[in-house]
Write a protein that holds these residues in place. Sequence first.
Motif, short mmCIF file in Angstrom:
data_model
loop_
_atom_site.label_atom_id
_atom_site.label_comp_id
_atom_site.label_asym_id
_atom_site.label_seq_id
_atom_site.Cartn_x
_atom_site.Cartn_y
_atom_site.Cartn_z
N UNK A 142 -13.64 6.82 -5.82
CA UNK A 142 -12.75 5.76 -6.28
C UNK A 142 -11.47 5.79 -5.47
N UNK A 143 -11.01 4.64 -5.00
CA UNK A 143 -9.78 4.57 -4.23
C UNK A 143 -8.59 4.57 -5.16
N UNK A 144 -7.52 5.19 -4.69
CA UNK A 144 -6.32 5.31 -5.51
C UNK A 144 -5.59 3.97 -5.59
N UNK A 145 -4.78 3.77 -6.63
CA UNK A 145 -3.98 2.55 -6.73
C UNK A 145 -3.07 2.35 -5.53
N UNK A 146 -2.52 3.46 -5.01
CA UNK A 146 -1.65 3.36 -3.85
C UNK A 146 -2.44 2.87 -2.63
N UNK A 147 -3.65 3.36 -2.49
CA UNK A 147 -4.51 2.91 -1.39
C UNK A 147 -4.79 1.41 -1.52
N UNK A 148 -5.07 0.95 -2.72
CA UNK A 148 -5.33 -0.47 -2.94
C UNK A 148 -4.09 -1.31 -2.63
N UNK A 149 -2.92 -0.81 -2.98
CA UNK A 149 -1.68 -1.51 -2.69
C UNK A 149 -1.47 -1.64 -1.19
N UNK A 152 -3.36 4.05 5.08
CA UNK A 152 -4.51 4.20 4.19
C UNK A 152 -4.85 5.67 4.00
N UNK A 153 -4.80 6.43 5.07
CA UNK A 153 -5.08 7.86 4.98
C UNK A 153 -4.06 8.55 4.08
N UNK A 154 -2.79 8.23 4.25
CA UNK A 154 -1.75 8.83 3.41
C UNK A 154 -1.95 8.45 1.95
N UNK A 155 -2.33 7.21 1.70
CA UNK A 155 -2.54 6.77 0.33
C UNK A 155 -3.72 7.50 -0.30
N UNK A 156 -4.77 7.76 0.47
CA UNK A 156 -5.94 8.45 -0.05
C UNK A 156 -5.60 9.89 -0.42
N UNK A 157 -4.74 10.52 0.34
CA UNK A 157 -4.39 11.92 0.11
C UNK A 157 -3.23 12.09 -0.87
N UNK A 182 -3.73 -1.57 1.11
CA UNK A 182 -4.74 -2.48 1.66
C UNK A 182 -4.33 -3.93 1.46
N UNK A 183 -3.75 -4.26 0.31
CA UNK A 183 -3.31 -5.64 0.05
C UNK A 183 -2.09 -6.02 0.88
N UNK A 184 -1.21 -5.06 1.11
CA UNK A 184 0.05 -5.36 1.78
C UNK A 184 -0.04 -5.36 3.31
N UNK A 185 -1.06 -4.75 3.87
CA UNK A 185 -1.16 -4.64 5.32
C UNK A 185 -1.09 -5.99 6.04
N UNK A 186 -1.81 -7.02 5.59
CA UNK A 186 -1.69 -8.30 6.29
C UNK A 186 -0.28 -8.89 6.21
N UNK A 187 0.42 -8.65 5.11
CA UNK A 187 1.76 -9.21 4.94
C UNK A 187 2.77 -8.58 5.89
#
Length: 59
Positions: free
Chosen positions: A5-12, A31-36, A14-19
Amino acid sequence: MSDQKKSPLNNLFARQQPKVKAKPDMARLLTCLAEEDHKRIAQLIQKWLNDSDKKTKSR
């Protein structure tokens, strides 16, 4: 990572990268930092608990 399961920070991130128009290398790093992140938080909490136990026992 797909079976975990991906962390909420990872999901955030992922959503913000295009912005923020993050370059692919920076996007992978974020993404790596968010996963860890959850592992580092758990380690910090464990350290605090251990330090608190030592102080309590020394009283």
